[in-house]
Write a protein that holds these residues in place. Structure first.
Motif: not given
Ligand SMILES: NC(=O)c1ccc[n+]([C@@H]2O[C@H](COP(=O)([O-])OP(=O)(O)OC[C@H]3O[C@@H](n4cnc5c(N)ncnc54)[C@H](OP(=O)(O)O)[C@@H]3O)[C@@H](O)[C@H]2O)c1
Length: 304
Positions: A39-40, A116, A142, A145, A169, A196-197, A220, A222, A244, A290
């Motif tokens: 996970n990110r 997750v 993309a 999550v 994407r 989430s960005a 967040n 970004s 959340f 990632l």
């Molecule tokens: N609060 C919680 O309980 C919880 C749980 C899980 C994850 N999270 C958070 O939720 C977010 C998504 O998680 P994930 O596991 O789905 O991550 P991921 O697989 O890396 O997906 C994040 C997506 O966000 C997009 N994005 C847009 N702006 C971005 C930027 N400036 N930098 C990086 N990515 C950007 C990217 O797609 P494009 O390139 O197509 O824009 C990327 O595919 C993360 O920030 C993670 O830390 C939080």
């Protein structure tokens, strides 16, 4: 046994090392791990956790020994599980209530993508329930999550607009009514927004929320901050910005049932995780991909 170990000062952020066998507590099963996902949020943990820390939350595998208190799946059952850490190992101890048995037609690698990311998608979407007929906007669609949330929202009857970062994407996305490149091109307002960005994306989300709608802020990616004031919400009366965390949003004993719900959606064909599969020996090379938005869906690793 071999396990992934944090090596923040080393040439790679993690490496495989020999470690001691797990010692399960009475409420924990011993699981032979076959696959896991990254996970990110774990990329950051590699940096801030000390040398020797053992990462790993999302796993799937086979129960070698049922929990001594008799709870949870029996030995021989294929399971998906959420661990707090130390899951990326040949064997790990998992609380019995943090796992679910896999239906026959669910692959171990598909299941490993779910804990997750799937729990986050499922639980964040509940903030907009019932979703039937509602417009839902999903940023980061993309990603891990996002692509699961898009499918679960569509399965629940929502009309989903998925925001992706570029033309390539969104090719793997299922269930979206429309896929848009960048939130700036989004039209109209939404009853629920999963955001989430951060930064300008959250500001744009505020501009597109319906009156009384909910923006679930769960990431967040970004790293950018967002400035806003009451005036930005004035044209969206009584809209809500909801913080959340998937981990604390529902009671501890709900992990098992929610994991079971997710695998049942995979089993009935309404949820299909998009996987990028590798050996766990390649973990250190895939992490940067990632981070740099090069992975679509979930990066899943086989313990080979
Ligand atoms: N609060 C919680 O309980 C919880 C749980 C899980 C994850 N999270 C958070 O939720 C977010 C998504 O998680 P994930 O596991 O789905 O991550 P991921 O697989 O890396 O997906 C994040 C997506 O966000 C997009 N994005 C847009 N702006 C971005 C930027 N400036 N930098 C990086 N990515 C950007 C990217 O797609 P494009 O390139 O197509 O824009 C990327 O595919 C993360 O920030 C993670 O830390 C939080």
């Amino acid at each position: 046994m071999l396990a992934v170990v944090n090596t923040p000062g080393g040439s790679a952020p993690v490496e495989l090392r020999e470690v001691a066998e797990p010692q399960p507590a009475p409420n924990e099963a011993l699981v032979e791990v076959r696959a896991f996902s990254l996970n990110r949020g774990e990329l950051r943990l590699f940096q801030i956790r000390p040398e020797g820390w053992r990462p790993g939350q999302d796993i799937s595998g086979v129960v070698l020994k049922q929990a001594a208190d008799g709870s949870g799946p029996a030995a021989g059952t294929e399971v998906v599980a959420l661990t707090d850490n130390a899951g990326w190992a040949e064997r790990t101890a998992v609380p019995a209530h943090r796992m679910a048995a896999l239906p026959d037609n669910v692959l171990l690698e598909e299941a490993a993508a779910l804990p997750v990311a799937g729990l986050t998608a499922l639980r964040a979407l509940r903030h907009g329930a019932p979703l039937l007929g509602k417009r839902v906007l999903i940023t980061g669609a993309a990603g891990g999550v996002g692509h699961l949330a898009t499918q679960i929202a569509a399965r629940s009857g929502a009309r989903v607009t998925a925001v992706v970062g570029g033309p390539e994407r969104g090719h793997h996305l299922r269930g979206a009514e429309e896929i848009v490149e960048g939130i700036d091109t989004v039209q109209g307002n939404f009853a629920l927004i999963l955001e989430s960005a951060g930064g300008s994306s959250l500001a744009a989300a505020i501009a597109h929320i319906e009156a009384k709608g909910t923006i679930v802020v769960f990431g967040n990616s970004s790293g950018d901050a967002t400035a806003f004031s009451f005036r930005d919400l004035a044209e969206h009366p009584n809209a809500r910005i909801q913080g959340f965390s998937y981990f604390t949003s529902e009671a501890e004993e709900r992990f098992g049932p929610d994991l079971a719900l997710l695998v049942s959606l995979v089993a009935d064909g309404s949820l299909k995780p998009h996987l990028v599969e590798h050996s766990w020996r390649e973990l250190a090379q895939i992490g940067p991909q990632l981070r740099d938005r090069q992975i679509r869906g979930k990066a899943v690793f086989h313990i080979d």
